[in-house]
Design a protein around this motif. Structure first.
Motif, PDB file in Angstrom:
ATOM      1  N   LEU A  72       2.298 -12.569 -12.628  1.00 53.41           N
ATOM      2  CA  LEU A  72       2.145 -11.278 -11.926  1.00 53.41           C
ATOM      3  C   LEU A  72       1.294 -10.317 -12.729  1.00 53.41           C
ATOM      4  N   GLU A 125      -2.594 -10.550 -12.093  1.00 55.82           N
ATOM      5  CA  GLU A 125      -3.158 -10.278 -10.766  1.00 55.82           C
ATOM      6  C   GLU A 125      -3.880  -8.945 -10.740  1.00 55.82           C
ATOM      7  N   GLU A 159      -4.191  -3.505  -1.229  1.00 58.98           N
ATOM      8  CA  GLU A 159      -3.418  -2.516  -1.982  1.00 58.98           C
ATOM      9  C   GLU A 159      -4.239  -1.253  -2.245  1.00 58.98           C
ATOM     10  N   ILE A 179       0.468  -7.153   2.767  1.00 57.47           N
ATOM     11  CA  ILE A 179       0.676  -7.308   1.325  1.00 57.47           C
ATOM     12  C   ILE A 179       1.935  -8.125   1.052  1.00 57.47           C
ATOM     13  N   GLU A 180       3.012  -7.866   1.816  1.00 53.54           N
ATOM     14  CA  GLU A 180       4.240  -8.653   1.656  1.00 53.54           C
ATOM     15  C   GLU A 180       3.999 -10.119   2.009  1.00 53.54           C
ATOM     16  N   ALA A 221       1.617 -16.300  -2.134  1.00 49.06           N
ATOM     17  CA  ALA A 221       0.965 -16.464  -3.434  1.00 49.06           C
ATOM     18  C   ALA A 221       1.601 -17.601  -4.221  1.00 49.06           C
ATOM     19  N   ASP A 242       1.110 -11.716   1.843  1.00 48.89           N
ATOM     20  CA  ASP A 242       0.276 -12.258   0.767  1.00 48.89           C
ATOM     21  C   ASP A 242       1.111 -12.581  -0.464  1.00 48.89           C
ATOM     22  N   ASP A 243       2.064 -11.700  -0.790  1.00 47.74           N
ATOM     23  CA  ASP A 243       2.945 -11.938  -1.946  1.00 47.74           C
ATOM     24  C   ASP A 243       3.788 -13.192  -1.744  1.00 47.74           C
ATOM     25  N   ARG A 244       4.313 -13.381  -0.533  1.00 51.23           N
ATOM     26  CA  ARG A 244       5.136 -14.558  -0.249  1.00 51.23           C
ATOM     27  C   ARG A 244       4.306 -15.846  -0.300  1.00 51.23           C
TER      28      ARG A 244
END
Length: 185
Positions: free
Chosen positions: A58, A61, A67, A45-46, A52, A48-50
């Motif tokens: 936000l 999303e 998640e 998830i981290e 994105a 994927d966030d970086r």
């Protein structure tokens, strides 16, 4: 003038009739294998966030499949919690356990298993009632193999606190908690 007390009138039960041995508790988790998958999903998830698009909003999303899976696994892990209550042992009980351990010629870890078998008094799952139990040496040995050294050490530390520590509670807990609650408004 002070009232003179008659030492012969002392009634033990009036003063100590409700006394009992100290107890402590520790939480253990039975679904420990979930931790590696939880950690993997958190890393994913981290990442994927970086990766994105920084221009994406936000708020727009949707919750990702990772998640959702993470939330499910975290709940499964939390639901696997068992609170283990351990009681203090008397000097005589500790001596008998020490003698049995020395006679067995087993490694030091065996002593911890014997102590826990004698001191575990009850178990409680979340949302359930406390259940008195009597665990055998074999039960605790099997438990140790399933939950690992770190959690067995947590149980042993609870036993040591029950046996050697003064019974204490955090007198400020409710005050601290009510202070936090009032700041949420």
């Amino acid at each position: 003038m002070t009232k003179k007390l008659d030492p012969n009138a002392f009634n033990f039960s009036d003063w100590f009739g409700d006394a009992n041995r100290p107890e402590e508790s520790a939480d253990v988790f039975t679904r420990n294998s979930l931790v590696s998958e939880i950690n993997r999903l958190q890393r994913q998830i981290e990442e994927d966030d970086r990766a994105a698009d920084p221009e994406a909003s936000l708020g727009d999303e949707a919750v990702s499949a990772n998640e959702e899976e993470l939330a499910e696994l975290l709940q499964q892990f939390v639901d696997s919690k068992v609170t283990v209550y351990v009681k203090a042992l008397t000097p005589g009980e500790r001596t008998a356990i020490r003698k049995a351990h020395e006679a067995s010629k087993q490694p030091d870890e065996d002593f911890v298993i014997r102590i826990l078998a004698a001191s575990i008094a009850a178990l409680r799952k979340p949302g359930k009632e406390r259940t008195p139990v009597s665990m055998s040496y074999g039960d605790v040995l099997k438990l140790a193999a399933q939950i690992g050294d770190a959690q067995i050490e947590a149980l042993f530390n609870a036993y040591r606190q029950a046996t050697s520590g003064l019974p204490t509670v955090d007198a400020d807990f409710l005050l601290k908690r009510s202070g936090r609650e009032s700041t949420k408004e």
